[in-house]
Design a protein around this motif. Structure first.
Motif, PDB file in Angstrom:
ATOM      1  N   GLY A  61     -11.986  -3.545  14.380  1.00  0.00           N
ATOM      2  CA  GLY A  61     -10.649  -4.888  14.516  1.00  0.00           C
ATOM      3  C   GLY A  61      -9.848  -5.137  13.132  1.00  0.00           C
ATOM      4  N   ASP A  62     -10.789  -4.627  12.421  1.00  0.00           N
ATOM      5  CA  ASP A  62     -10.458  -5.574  10.888  1.00  0.00           C
ATOM      6  C   ASP A  62     -10.145  -4.087   9.913  1.00  0.00           C
ATOM      7  OD1 ASP A  62     -11.303  -8.013  11.077  1.00  0.00           O
ATOM      8  OD2 ASP A  62     -13.307  -8.393   9.517  1.00  0.00           O
ATOM      9  N   LEU A  63     -10.557  -2.930  10.971  1.00  0.00           N
ATOM     10  CA  LEU A  63      -9.368  -1.224   9.813  1.00  0.00           C
ATOM     11  C   LEU A  63      -8.308  -1.241  10.446  1.00  0.00           C
ATOM     12  CD1 LEU A  63      -9.295   0.335   8.082  1.00  0.00           C
ATOM     13  CD2 LEU A  63     -10.573   2.352  10.080  1.00  0.00           C
ATOM     14  N   LEU A  64      -7.578  -2.348  11.484  1.00  0.00           N
ATOM     15  CA  LEU A  64      -6.841  -1.880  12.320  1.00  0.00           C
ATOM     16  C   LEU A  64      -5.479  -2.979  11.216  1.00  0.00           C
ATOM     17  CD1 LEU A  64      -7.692  -0.833  15.904  1.00  0.00           C
ATOM     18  CD2 LEU A  64      -6.524   0.941  14.250  1.00  0.00           C
ATOM     19  N   GLY A  65      -6.452  -3.825  11.947  1.00  0.00           N
ATOM     20  CA  GLY A  65      -5.331  -5.007  10.683  1.00  0.00           C
ATOM     21  C   GLY A  65      -5.434  -4.014   9.752  1.00  0.00           C
ATOM     22  N   ALA A  66      -6.177  -4.347   8.588  1.00  0.00           N
ATOM     23  CA  ALA A  66      -5.950  -4.540   7.332  1.00  0.00           C
ATOM     24  C   ALA A  66      -4.945  -2.142   7.198  1.00  0.00           C
ATOM     25  CB  ALA A  66      -7.232  -3.520   6.634  1.00  0.00           C
ATOM     26  N   LEU A  67      -4.317  -1.683   8.242  1.00  0.00           N
ATOM     27  CA  LEU A  67      -4.315  -0.712   7.898  1.00  0.00           C
ATOM     28  C   LEU A  67      -2.652  -0.882   8.203  1.00  0.00           C
ATOM     29  CD1 LEU A  67      -5.938   2.411   9.614  1.00  0.00           C
ATOM     30  CD2 LEU A  67      -5.716   2.126   6.684  1.00  0.00           C
ATOM     31  N   LEU A  68      -2.314  -1.877   9.248  1.00  0.00           N
ATOM     32  CA  LEU A  68      -1.313  -2.233   9.249  1.00  0.00           C
ATOM     33  C   LEU A  68      -0.638  -3.454   8.415  1.00  0.00           C
ATOM     34  CD1 LEU A  68       0.710  -2.465  11.549  1.00  0.00           C
ATOM     35  CD2 LEU A  68      -0.581  -4.310  12.185  1.00  0.00           C
ATOM     36  N   GLY A  69      -1.426  -4.412   7.400  1.00  0.00           N
ATOM     37  CA  GLY A  69      -0.907  -4.860   6.716  1.00  0.00           C
ATOM     38  C   GLY A  69      -0.508  -3.843   5.190  1.00  0.00           C
ATOM     39  N   ALA A  70      -1.164  -2.986   5.062  1.00  0.00           N
ATOM     40  CA  ALA A  70      -1.076  -1.457   3.962  1.00  0.00           C
ATOM     41  C   ALA A  70       0.392  -1.059   4.512  1.00  0.00           C
ATOM     42  CB  ALA A  70      -1.913  -0.762   3.794  1.00  0.00           C
ATOM     43  N   TYR A  71       0.528  -0.420   5.754  1.00  0.00           N
ATOM     44  CA  TYR A  71       1.554   0.161   5.658  1.00  0.00           C
ATOM     45  C   TYR A  71       2.847  -0.728   5.484  1.00  0.00           C
ATOM     46  CZ  TYR A  71       5.378   2.211   8.757  1.00  0.00           C
ATOM     47  OH  TYR A  71       6.663   2.128   9.109  1.00  0.00           O
ATOM     48  N   VAL A  72       2.508  -2.554   6.839  1.00  0.00           N
ATOM     49  CA  VAL A  72       3.707  -3.096   6.404  1.00  0.00           C
ATOM     50  C   VAL A  72       4.773  -3.106   4.286  1.00  0.00           C
ATOM     51  CG1 VAL A  72       4.444  -5.742   7.188  1.00  0.00           C
ATOM     52  CG2 VAL A  72       3.446  -4.204   8.273  1.00  0.00           C
ATOM     53  N   PHE A  73       3.166  -3.817   4.243  1.00  0.00           N
ATOM     54  CA  PHE A  73       3.169  -3.508   2.444  1.00  0.00           C
ATOM     55  C   PHE A  73       3.738  -2.712   1.972  1.00  0.00           C
ATOM     56  CE2 PHE A  73       1.779  -3.097  -1.264  1.00  0.00           C
ATOM     57  CZ  PHE A  73       2.298  -4.065  -2.292  1.00  0.00           C
ATOM     58  N   THR A  74       3.836  -1.891   1.956  1.00  0.00           N
ATOM     59  CA  THR A  74       4.559  -0.426   1.467  1.00  0.00           C
ATOM     60  C   THR A  74       5.691  -0.234   1.732  1.00  0.00           C
ATOM     61  OG1 THR A  74       2.381   0.370   1.132  1.00  0.00           O
ATOM     62  CG2 THR A  74       4.018   2.219   1.244  1.00  0.00           C
ATOM     63  N   LEU A  75       6.230  -0.544   3.309  1.00  0.00           N
ATOM     64  CA  LEU A  75       7.388  -0.756   4.528  1.00  0.00           C
ATOM     65  C   LEU A  75       8.043  -1.566   3.037  1.00  0.00           C
ATOM     66  CD1 LEU A  75       9.011   1.297   5.917  1.00  0.00           C
ATOM     67  CD2 LEU A  75       8.572  -0.897   7.964  1.00  0.00           C
ATOM     68  N   PHE A  76       7.766  -2.848   2.711  1.00  0.00           N
ATOM     69  CA  PHE A  76       8.787  -3.796   2.952  1.00  0.00           C
ATOM     70  C   PHE A  76       8.601  -3.156   1.285  1.00  0.00           C
ATOM     71  CE2 PHE A  76       8.316  -7.438  -0.911  1.00  0.00           C
ATOM     72  CZ  PHE A  76       9.793  -8.384   0.167  1.00  0.00           C
ATOM     73  N   MET A  77       7.586  -2.823   0.232  1.00  0.00           N
ATOM     74  CA  MET A  77       7.769  -2.745  -1.633  1.00  0.00           C
ATOM     75  C   MET A  77       8.761  -0.936  -1.131  1.00  0.00           C
ATOM     76  SD  MET A  77       6.570  -5.041  -2.579  1.00  0.00           S
ATOM     77  CE  MET A  77       5.417  -5.954  -3.294  1.00  0.00           C
ATOM     78  N   ARG A  78       9.162  -0.442  -0.488  1.00  0.00           N
ATOM     79  CA  ARG A  78      10.270   0.707  -0.367  1.00  0.00           C
ATOM     80  C   ARG A  78      11.541   0.189  -0.473  1.00  0.00           C
ATOM     81  NH1 ARG A  78       7.520   6.142  -0.820  1.00  0.00           N
ATOM     82  NH2 ARG A  78       5.543   5.847  -0.168  1.00  0.00           N
ATOM     83  N   SER A  80      12.575  -2.738  -0.492  1.00  0.00           N
ATOM     84  CA  SER A  80      12.872  -3.973  -1.044  1.00  0.00           C
ATOM     85  C   SER A  80      13.413  -3.661  -2.479  1.00  0.00           C
ATOM     86  CB  SER A  80      12.023  -5.064  -1.056  1.00  0.00           C
ATOM     87  OG  SER A  80      10.932  -4.917  -2.135  1.00  0.00           O
ATOM     88  N   GLY A  81      13.506  -2.435  -3.136  1.00  0.00           N
ATOM     89  CA  GLY A  81      13.130  -1.669  -4.037  1.00  0.00           C
ATOM     90  C   GLY A  81      12.129  -2.222  -5.144  1.00  0.00           C
ATOM     91  N   LEU A  82      10.605  -3.048  -5.069  1.00  0.00           N
ATOM     92  CA  LEU A  82       9.751  -3.015  -5.738  1.00  0.00           C
ATOM     93  C   LEU A  82       9.279  -2.373  -5.642  1.00  0.00           C
ATOM     94  CD1 LEU A  82       9.862  -6.979  -5.413  1.00  0.00           C
ATOM     95  CD2 LEU A  82      10.705  -5.690  -6.727  1.00  0.00           C
ATOM     96  N   TYR A  83       9.712  -1.566  -5.113  1.00  0.00           N
ATOM     97  CA  TYR A  83       8.115  -0.108  -5.082  1.00  0.00           C
ATOM     98  C   TYR A  83       7.740   1.281  -6.980  1.00  0.00           C
ATOM     99  CZ  TYR A  83       4.942   4.180  -2.947  1.00  0.00           C
ATOM    100  OH  TYR A  83       3.688   5.432  -3.138  1.00  0.00           O
ATOM    101  N   HIS A  84       8.930   1.324  -7.060  1.00  0.00           N
ATOM    102  CA  HIS A  84       8.572   1.393  -8.158  1.00  0.00           C
ATOM    103  C   HIS A  84       7.813   0.272  -8.886  1.00  0.00           C
ATOM    104  CE1 HIS A  84      10.642   4.715  -7.653  1.00  0.00           C
ATOM    105  NE2 HIS A  84      11.918   4.025  -7.185  1.00  0.00           N
ATOM    106  N   LEU A  85       7.716  -0.696  -8.797  1.00  0.00           N
ATOM    107  CA  LEU A  85       7.405  -1.522 -10.378  1.00  0.00           C
ATOM    108  C   LEU A  85       5.907  -1.652  -9.903  1.00  0.00           C
ATOM    109  CD1 LEU A  85       6.481  -3.523 -11.558  1.00  0.00           C
ATOM    110  CD2 LEU A  85       7.484  -5.935  -9.965  1.00  0.00           C
TER     111      LEU A  85
END
Length: 98
Positions: A61-78, A80-85
């Motif tokens: 459960g923690d792994l699936l939640g963390a992977l989902l959070g990392a995916y959403v974080f990466t998607l948001f960064m890309r 929003s244009g903050l990925y290069h930062l």
């Protein structure tokens, strides 16, 4: 704890732009979080523990939640244009002195 263990094992900083680093960090987080949670639970309320199979279920459960959070974080960064930062901040270079 997971970030400290990651740095200790890898002998470098976490690179937020690296999918491999994010997955490894998620795995470390899931293992450590479930183990600490299970230990505290067993210490404070042992009568609520039903079986040893609860720990792997927590890890999953923690792994699936963390992977989902990392995916959403990466998607948001890309998007929003903050990925290069993030890429620049996660480079393993010492800061320039002035």
């Amino acid at each position: 704890m997971a970030l400290g263990l990651f740095k200790l094992l890898k002998e470098r900083k976490l690179q937020l732009a690296s999918l491999s680093d994010l997955i490894q960090m998620c795995l470390l987080y899931a293992l450590l979080n479930a183990m600490v949670h299970h230990f505290c639970w067993a210490y404070q309320q042992p009568y609520l523990l039903m079986s040893a199979s609860q720990l792997p279920i927590m890890v999953i459960g923690d792994l699936l939640g963390a992977l989902l959070g990392a995916y959403v974080f990466t998607l948001f960064m890309r998007r929003s244009g903050l990925y290069h930062l993030v890429e620049r901040l996660s480079q393993d270079k010492p800061p320039e002195s002035t």
